[in-house]
Write a protein that holds these residues in place. Structure first.
Motif, PDB file in Angstrom:
ATOM      1  N   THR A 264      -5.393   3.082   5.155  1.00  0.00           N
ATOM      2  CA  THR A 264      -4.928   1.949   5.961  1.00  0.00           C
ATOM      3  C   THR A 264      -6.014   0.884   6.129  1.00  0.00           C
ATOM      4  O   THR A 264      -7.181   1.208   6.348  1.00  0.00           O
ATOM      5  CB  THR A 264      -4.413   2.443   7.343  1.00  0.00           C
ATOM      6  OG1 THR A 264      -3.907   1.316   8.054  1.00  0.00           O
ATOM      7  CG2 THR A 264      -5.492   3.093   8.165  1.00  0.00           C
ATOM      8  N   GLY A 265      -5.585  -0.357   5.995  1.00  0.00           N
ATOM      9  CA  GLY A 265      -6.443  -1.507   6.307  1.00  0.00           C
ATOM     10  C   GLY A 265      -7.807  -1.483   5.650  1.00  0.00           C
ATOM     11  O   GLY A 265      -7.963  -1.065   4.496  1.00  0.00           O
TER      12      GLY A 265
ATOM     13  N   ASP B  84       0.338  -3.194  -3.070  1.00  0.00           N
ATOM     14  CA  ASP B  84       1.642  -2.855  -3.657  1.00  0.00           C
ATOM     15  C   ASP B  84       1.495  -2.661  -5.176  1.00  0.00           C
ATOM     16  O   ASP B  84       0.909  -1.685  -5.620  1.00  0.00           O
ATOM     17  CB  ASP B  84       2.669  -3.935  -3.278  1.00  0.00           C
ATOM     18  CG  ASP B  84       4.113  -3.463  -3.485  1.00  0.00           C
ATOM     19  OD1 ASP B  84       4.285  -2.393  -4.082  1.00  0.00           O
ATOM     20  OD2 ASP B  84       5.051  -4.157  -3.050  1.00  0.00           O
ATOM     21  N   HIS B  85       1.951  -3.621  -5.961  1.00  0.00           N
ATOM     22  CA  HIS B  85       1.953  -3.547  -7.430  1.00  0.00           C
ATOM     23  C   HIS B  85       0.583  -3.788  -8.070  1.00  0.00           C
ATOM     24  O   HIS B  85       0.421  -3.617  -9.263  1.00  0.00           O
ATOM     25  CB  HIS B  85       2.931  -4.598  -7.940  1.00  0.00           C
ATOM     26  CG  HIS B  85       2.993  -5.778  -7.003  1.00  0.00           C
ATOM     27  ND1 HIS B  85       1.893  -6.578  -6.747  1.00  0.00           N
ATOM     28  CD2 HIS B  85       3.987  -6.233  -6.188  1.00  0.00           C
ATOM     29  CE1 HIS B  85       2.221  -7.512  -5.844  1.00  0.00           C
ATOM     30  NE2 HIS B  85       3.491  -7.319  -5.476  1.00  0.00           N
TER      31      HIS B  85
ATOM     32  N   ASP C 117      -3.447   0.651  -0.595  1.00  0.00           N
ATOM     33  CA  ASP C 117      -2.122   0.716   0.018  1.00  0.00           C
ATOM     34  C   ASP C 117      -2.021   2.030   0.792  1.00  0.00           C
ATOM     35  O   ASP C 117      -2.788   2.972   0.549  1.00  0.00           O
ATOM     36  CB  ASP C 117      -1.008   0.630  -1.038  1.00  0.00           C
ATOM     37  CG  ASP C 117       0.241  -0.063  -0.486  1.00  0.00           C
ATOM     38  OD1 ASP C 117       0.489  -1.230  -0.847  1.00  0.00           O
ATOM     39  OD2 ASP C 117       0.952   0.570   0.324  1.00  0.00           O
TER      40      ASP C 117
ATOM     41  N   ALA D 224      -2.152 -10.025   2.194  1.00  0.00           N
ATOM     42  CA  ALA D 224      -1.004 -10.897   1.913  1.00  0.00           C
ATOM     43  C   ALA D 224       0.293 -10.117   2.028  1.00  0.00           C
ATOM     44  O   ALA D 224       0.362  -8.937   1.676  1.00  0.00           O
ATOM     45  CB  ALA D 224      -1.126 -11.487   0.509  1.00  0.00           C
ATOM     46  N   GLY D 225       1.314 -10.793   2.519  1.00  0.00           N
ATOM     47  CA  GLY D 225       2.654 -10.204   2.517  1.00  0.00           C
ATOM     48  C   GLY D 225       2.951  -9.323   3.715  1.00  0.00           C
ATOM     49  O   GLY D 225       4.000  -8.685   3.757  1.00  0.00           O
TER      50      GLY D 225
ATOM     51  N   ARG E 214       2.767 -17.993  -5.391  1.00  0.00           N
ATOM     52  CA  ARG E 214       2.158 -17.529  -4.126  1.00  0.00           C
ATOM     53  C   ARG E 214       0.844 -16.794  -4.397  1.00  0.00           C
ATOM     54  O   ARG E 214      -0.191 -17.091  -3.789  1.00  0.00           O
ATOM     55  CB  ARG E 214       3.151 -16.612  -3.387  1.00  0.00           C
ATOM     56  CG  ARG E 214       2.629 -16.028  -2.084  1.00  0.00           C
ATOM     57  CD  ARG E 214       3.685 -15.147  -1.431  1.00  0.00           C
ATOM     58  NE  ARG E 214       4.040 -14.000  -2.251  1.00  0.00           N
ATOM     59  CZ  ARG E 214       3.412 -12.817  -2.231  1.00  0.00           C
ATOM     60  NH1 ARG E 214       2.405 -12.617  -1.396  1.00  0.00           N
ATOM     61  NH2 ARG E 214       3.805 -11.834  -3.020  1.00  0.00           N
TER      62      ARG E 214
ATOM     63  N   GLY F 110      -3.156  -3.704   1.010  1.00  0.00           N
ATOM     64  CA  GLY F 110      -1.687  -3.731   0.918  1.00  0.00           C
ATOM     65  C   GLY F 110      -1.291  -4.347  -0.408  1.00  0.00           C
ATOM     66  O   GLY F 110      -0.485  -5.264  -0.490  1.00  0.00           O
TER      67      GLY F 110
HETATM   68  C1  LIG Z   1       5.192  -6.692   1.147  1.00  0.00           C
HETATM   69  S1  LIG Z   1       3.975  -5.774   0.325  1.00  0.00           S
HETATM   70  C2  LIG Z   1       2.882  -7.072  -0.155  1.00  0.00           C
HETATM   71  C3  LIG Z   1       2.245  -6.796  -1.488  1.00  0.00           C
HETATM   72  C4  LIG Z   1       1.209  -7.823  -1.927  1.00  0.00           C
HETATM   73  N1  LIG Z   1       0.091  -7.865  -1.015  1.00  0.00           N
HETATM   74  C5  LIG Z   1       1.828  -9.176  -2.071  1.00  0.00           C
HETATM   75  O1  LIG Z   1       1.544 -10.033  -1.240  1.00  0.00           O
HETATM   76  O2  LIG Z   1       2.608  -9.387  -3.006  1.00  0.00           O
HETATM   77  C6  LIG Z   1       3.086  -4.989   1.621  1.00  0.00           C
HETATM   78  C7  LIG Z   1       2.334  -3.760   1.179  1.00  0.00           C
HETATM   79  O3  LIG Z   1       1.383  -3.443   2.202  1.00  0.00           O
HETATM   80  C8  LIG Z   1       1.351  -2.042   2.394  1.00  0.00           C
HETATM   81  N2  LIG Z   1       0.820  -1.805   3.749  1.00  0.00           N
HETATM   82  C9  LIG Z   1       1.486  -1.883   4.928  1.00  0.00           C
HETATM   83  N3  LIG Z   1       0.645  -1.640   5.951  1.00  0.00           N
HETATM   84  C10 LIG Z   1      -0.580  -1.419   5.415  1.00  0.00           C
HETATM   85  C11 LIG Z   1      -1.856  -1.104   5.951  1.00  0.00           C
HETATM   86  N4  LIG Z   1      -2.053  -0.974   7.274  1.00  0.00           N
HETATM   87  N5  LIG Z   1      -2.891  -0.919   5.109  1.00  0.00           N
HETATM   88  C12 LIG Z   1      -2.721  -1.038   3.774  1.00  0.00           C
HETATM   89  N6  LIG Z   1      -1.528  -1.337   3.202  1.00  0.00           N
HETATM   90  C13 LIG Z   1      -0.474  -1.521   4.007  1.00  0.00           C
HETATM   91  C14 LIG Z   1       2.782  -1.603   2.148  1.00  0.00           C
HETATM   92  O4  LIG Z   1       2.860  -0.247   1.802  1.00  0.00           O
HETATM   93  C15 LIG Z   1       3.217  -2.552   1.015  1.00  0.00           C
HETATM   94  O5  LIG Z   1       3.025  -1.971  -0.261  1.00  0.00           O
END
Ligand SMILES: C[S@@+](CC[C@H](N)C(=O)[O-])C[C@H]1O[C@@H](n2cnc3c(N)ncnc32)[C@H](O)[C@@H]1O
Length: 244
Positions: free
Chosen positions: A78-79, A29-30, A50, A94-95, A9, A27
């Motif tokens: 955020t965003g 994450d890792h 994140d 993504a995600g 992915r 967003g």
């Molecule tokens: C499911 S993970 C996806 C991680 C990575 N993008 C992937 O696709 O493997 C979603 C991440 O987005 C973060 N997140 C959620 N809302 C967000 C926002 N408004 N701005 C930035 N990060 C956000 C969450 O804290 C989480 O770590």
């Protein structure tokens, strides 16, 4: 996961980054994606953002372990608010869900209008994102399907659009609801995973229709008619596709 070896992915997303682009992964994450982009040499620099402390801490540790601390930066927020206009060429989201993806795109127009390419991989509500793209001076530049651990994911590439939206390519008269669900470019190009993708969507609508039939407090006839119309449209797409 070995740093730099991305799962299918994330690898599909990385492939859509034009070489040499500075990327923000919103967003993150890792931070696997920005780390992978820098380690492969595709991006000279990347930013991962994140909103939550735990992912940010994991991302920071991964960046150090991967030896890319000079090229991958982590930001909390955020965003698109973590970016200044013109700072990156490509934004990846993504995600997340489709509605949240659109909210993020909407919230910071100055940053959004400075970005050359968006690579979006919503987990649900992809049709909402496709509609938003059409309605907000972007164009669909590419679409892809990728299988990862038995599940199909839709990846959408959007770029700024000048001028009005071209007429929809709809030779079978499916209508925008069905085309947004399936993906106009996936449909036009006959993606190898298209049949499975459409079968999955059709299964979801048939299940929803069945649940509506059994519901004690039935939803409106309008909702049922809409779901039936979409299911019929998806079945029509399947009829038109070559048997695999
Ligand atoms: C499911 S993970 C996806 C991680 C990575 N993008 C992937 O696709 O493997 C979603 C991440 O987005 C973060 N997140 C959620 N809302 C967000 C926002 N408004 N701005 C930035 N990060 C956000 C969450 O804290 C989480 O770590």
């Amino acid at each position: 996961m070995a740093f730099g070896v991305l799962p299918p992915r994330l690898n599909c997303i990385a492939d859509k980054v034009p070489p040499g682009s500075v990327v923000a992964d919103i967003g993150t994450d890792h931070a696997y994606l920005p780390i992978g982009l820098v380690l492969s040499g595709r991006s000279p620099r990347a930013i991962g953002s994140d909103t939550k402390r735990a992912p940010l801490a994991a991302a920071a540790a991964n960046i150090v372990d991967a030896g890319v601390a000079g090229q991958v930066e982590i930001r909390e927020g955020t965003g698109l608010s973590v970016l200044t206009p013109g700072e990156v060429d490509v934004v990846v989201i993504a995600g997340l869900g489709g509605v949240l993806t659109c909210r993020i795109l909407e919230a910071d127009p100055a940053v959004r209008f400075s970005v050359e390419r968006f690579i979006l991989q919503p987990m649900i509500g992809v049709e909402v994102v496709r509609r938003w793209i059409d309605d907000n001076q972007l164009k669909l530049a590419d679409e892809d399907l990728v299988e990862d651990e038995g599940r199909l994911y839709e990846v959408i590439v959007a770029e700024p659009r000048t001028g009005s939206l071209p007429a929809p390519d709809d030779p079978h008269g499916l209508g925008p609801e069905v085309i947004d669900l399936v993906g106009p470019l996936l449909l036009k190009r006959g993606h190898p995973l298209l049949r499975r993708h459409v079968e999955t969507k059709l299964g979801q609508f048939r299940k929803a229709l069945e649940e509506l039939r059994q519901a004690k407090a039935p939803r409106s006839a309008e909702v049922r008619a809409r779901y039936q119309r979409i299911a019929d449209g998806l079945a029509e797409v399947l009829r038109c596709l070559p048997k695999s």
